[in-house]
Design a protein around this motif. Structure first.
Motif, PDB file in Angstrom:
ATOM      1  N   THR A 249       1.027  -1.366   0.040  1.00  0.00           N
ATOM      2  CA  THR A 249      -0.113  -0.197   0.113  1.00  0.00           C
ATOM      3  C   THR A 249       1.333   1.008  -0.057  1.00  0.00           C
ATOM      4  OG1 THR A 249      -0.151   0.297   2.734  1.00  0.00           O
ATOM      5  CG2 THR A 249      -1.327  -1.379   1.335  1.00  0.00           C
ATOM      6  N   HIS A 250       0.031   2.970  -0.568  1.00  0.00           N
ATOM      7  CA  HIS A 250       1.649   3.471  -0.634  1.00  0.00           C
ATOM      8  C   HIS A 250       1.365   4.179   1.245  1.00  0.00           C
ATOM      9  CE1 HIS A 250       1.025   4.520  -4.912  1.00  0.00           C
ATOM     10  NE2 HIS A 250      -0.073   3.597  -4.577  1.00  0.00           N
TER      11      HIS A 250
ATOM     12  N   LYS B 200      -2.725   1.191   5.959  1.00  0.00           N
ATOM     13  CA  LYS B 200      -3.889   0.368   5.532  1.00  0.00           C
ATOM     14  C   LYS B 200      -4.032   1.693   4.158  1.00  0.00           C
ATOM     15  CE  LYS B 200      -5.375  -2.665   8.408  1.00  0.00           C
ATOM     16  NZ  LYS B 200      -7.016  -3.470   9.440  1.00  0.00           N
TER      17      LYS B 200
ATOM     18  N   ASN C 277      -4.417   3.453   0.942  1.00  0.00           N
ATOM     19  CA  ASN C 277      -3.445   2.974  -0.734  1.00  0.00           C
ATOM     20  C   ASN C 277      -3.997   4.485  -1.007  1.00  0.00           C
ATOM     21  OD1 ASN C 277      -1.904   1.493  -1.971  1.00  0.00           O
ATOM     22  ND2 ASN C 277      -3.923   0.289  -2.698  1.00  0.00           N
TER      23      ASN C 277
END
Length: 288
Positions: A64-65, A178, A180
């Protein structure tokens, strides 16, 4: 003052060679340069090794980012500042130096981002106008007090090319794993609420070009909408995206007329509609 630079990568292609070469030849020395790769199947890792970047990896299925940028902050634990970039950004010779100097000169600035321009051989007039709307020719230091005037733009930032004070990043609990999409706006909102500022350095110039189809635009704005649906507090605190979006649309139409491109306005209307539908679809999804 120790500076780290990090790029998350995935199948970056041969263009990565030029991206990294421009970093290596920059006017400032970067103490640590790393990539965090998501199991690329091309020559991404080999190219980075050849340019003497440190290589780290993350599983593609867990990416995720937020997670990759948190991992970067842990890897670069010995650095005072972390420059986050993406694999498709080309720095001008003094861009890194100007960005570092800018944040260092502003003691309560937690994040600073640079000016993004486009290569017109790789994109179109709409992308060029989007960049000029979001990245003006003057510097800004944005604080909580500016939210009445700037609205959601108070917390606009871009991790395509941004620098963070690592100590402040940790103080506001780092990137959520978490998250994204729009992790840059999320962190900008966090630091501004904590009493710090977000800076924009117009002299830190990079080339960052996209060529989005209407389908791409729908998906992109769907992701933006989903982010805001999941993080309603940002718009409740700083204002809505729709208000800023309307400003952008009217500015785009004026720009097309000034540049003798009035026949492109119907496509602009279609493009705007696709963005809006994507955004609303994402917002509903994010709320569920």
């Amino acid at each position: 003052m120790k500076i780290g630079l990090a790029i998350p990568t995935y199948n970056a292609g041969t263009n990565l060679n030029d991206v990294l070469e421009k970093i290596v030849k920059s006017s400032i020395n970067i103490d640590r340069k790393i990539i965090v790769d998501s199991e690329s199947k091309d020559q991404t890792v080999a190219i980075a090794k050849d340019k003497n970047f440190e290589i780290y990896s993350i599983q593609q299925k867990t990416f995720t980012h937020g997670l990759v940028r948190k991992k970067i902050s842990e890897i670069l634990s010995d650095c005072d500042y972390i420059i986050y970039m993406t694999q498709d950004v080309y720095v001008e010779p003094t861009a890194l130096e100007n960005l570092v100097k800018y944040i260092a000169e502003h003691p309560i600035m937690a994040i600073a981002y640079g000016k993004q321009s486009v290569d017109m051989n790789k994109t179109d007039i709409f992308e060029k106008k989007d960049r000029s709307f979001n990245y003006p020719d003057y510097d800004m230091e944005k604080s909580y007090a500016d939210k009445e005037q700037l609205g959601i733009k108070t917390v606009f930032s871009s991790d395509a090319f941004a620098i963070y004070r690592r100590a402040v990043l940790l103080e506001v609990n780092n990137f959520p794993e978490k998250l994204n999409f729009s992790e840059d706006m999320y962190m900008a909102a966090k630091v501004v609420k904590a009493g710090y500022t977000v800076g924009y350095c117009s002299k830190a110039i990079v080339i960052h070009s996209h060529s989005y189809t209407l389908k791409d635009q729908f998906r992109r704005y769907q992701s933006i909408g989903e982010f805001h649906g999941q993080n309603k507090w940002i718009q409740e605190e700083f204002g809505t995206n729709e208000k800023e979006g309307l400003k952008s649309v009217f500015s785009e139409w004026k720009y097309l007329i000034r540049n003798n491109k009035p026949l492109k306005i119907p496509y602009s209307i279609m493009r705007t509609g696709v963005k809006y539908l994507g955004y609303k679809s994402g917002t509903r999804k994010g709320k569920n």
